[in-house]
Scaffold this active site. Structure first.
Site, PDB file in Angstrom:
ATOM      1  CB  ALA A 204      -0.820   0.205   1.448  1.00 14.49           C
ATOM      2  CG  ASP A 205       2.068   3.506  -2.663  1.00 14.38           C
ATOM      3  OD1 ASP A 205       3.087   4.298  -3.330  1.00 14.38           O
ATOM      4  OD2 ASP A 205       1.974   2.495  -3.410  1.00 14.38           O
ATOM      5  NE  ARG A 206      -1.630   9.527   0.805  1.00 17.45           N
ATOM      6  CZ  ARG A 206      -1.491  10.907   0.831  1.00 17.45           C
ATOM      7  NH1 ARG A 206      -2.249  11.649   1.736  1.00 17.45           N
ATOM      8  NH2 ARG A 206      -0.275  11.285   0.283  1.00 17.45           N
ATOM      9  CB  ALA A 214      -4.044   4.829  -2.474  1.00 16.62           C
TER      10      ALA A 214
END
Length: 310
Positions: A204-206, A214
């Protein structure tokens, strides 16, 4: 090229440390050196707006530099050395956090498998040594399972259009002697049904306050397919990816990439040169599709509980 939030954050900061160690930037003026670091961090932030931990670590470094500049008697050389030490600390912390993520994820997955494994996983993009400080998040879970003798095989999507899965993840796993099979992104649902996939684990990035996530484009459709097949879907990410300031995933900024990544391969045109292209680098997976949980260095959490718990 390595593309991923942890990679951009760590490699960008490490490149700054290397520059400073090599004498780059002003050497006689504290304010000028602070400005030099700020400019480098600003450029780094422009590379990946979707990543939460990137912005957070950049702000922490800025605040650290400001504090050091305001400390009486600090010389430019001392400031330079303290910045390098700060960044080296990020490297050590990431390795420690990733190993904890791997351990928590492996235990949780094995606890849901009849007989305790071995298990067959499916993963997406690159979340390993090349995307972190040397162990990995989702691939950290894979490594932890392998070390326990509880991994059967990993199915690795090619991850179009940049092919981080086939170029990077498969390379890492082969290097470590981990059984890996590359599949086309469009074969993921078939692999879940026909090849005995028992869990999907991605990075995950966020993570928004409600648990929406995201991650690399294609993650959302994997979660939909896993939900339909009754396969637990996990997200492995450090707690630094959690962004409680965003109520839901709809508010996460999504980076869009050049259309040529889809229309060209190795400089060769594959499509009509005038065709319209939409090439988002990420998509958002709703929290209700993350049926396994979000794996962090502190444990495994239900998506809706993550930010509150942390």
């Amino acid at each position: 090229q390595v593309r991923g939030a942890p990679a951009i954050a760590l490699l960008g900061c490490l490149s700054l440390a290397v520059e400073l160690a090599g004498g780059a930037g002003p050497s006689e003026d504290l304010a000028a050196l602070e400005e030099f670091v700020g400019q480098k961090l600003g450029f780094l932030l422009s590379a990946r707006p979707t990543a939460a931990n990137l912005g957070r670590e950049a702000e922490r470094l800025r605040a650290f530099v400001r504090q050091r500049v305001e400390t009486p008697g600090v010389t430019p050389q001392q400031l330079r050395e303290s910045i390098i030490e700060h960044i080296e600390g990020l490297l050590e912390k990431d390795q420690r956090d990733n190993r904890n993520i791997g351990a928590h994820g492996a235990s949780h997955i094995l606890g849901r498998v009849p007989g305790g494994g071995p298990v067959t996983l499916l993963t997406h993009c690159n979340t390993g040594t090349l995307a972190t400080a040397g162990y990995g998040t989702a691939l950290g879970v894979v490594r932890a399972l392998q070390q326990r003798g509880s991994l059967s095989r990993v199915f690795c999507t090619e991850t179009r259009p940049y092919n981080q899965g086939s170029r990077l993840s498969a390379l890492e796993l082969r290097h470590d002697g981990i059984p890996v099979t590359i599949i086309a992104d469009s074969a993921a649902a078939a692999a879940m049904r026909e090849r005995g996939v028992q869990a999907v684990v991605v990075g995950a990035d966020r993570v928004a306050a409600n648990g929406d996530v995201a991650n690399k484009i294609g993650t959302f459709q994997l979660a939909v397919a896993a939900r339909h097949m009754g396969i637990p879907f996990y997200v492995a990410a450090p707690s630094s990816t959690c962004d409680p300031s965003l109520a839901s995933g709809h508010l996460i900024p999504i980076e869009e990439r050049p259309g040529t990544e889809l229309t060209h391969l190795g400089g060769i045109l594959l499509a009509d040169p005038e065709v319209d292209v939409w090439n988002p680098a990420f998509d958002v997976t709703p929290h209700e599709l993350i049926t396994g949980g979000i794996i962090t260095e502190w444990g495994v959490f239900a998506p809706s509980e993550l930010c509150r718990a942390l």
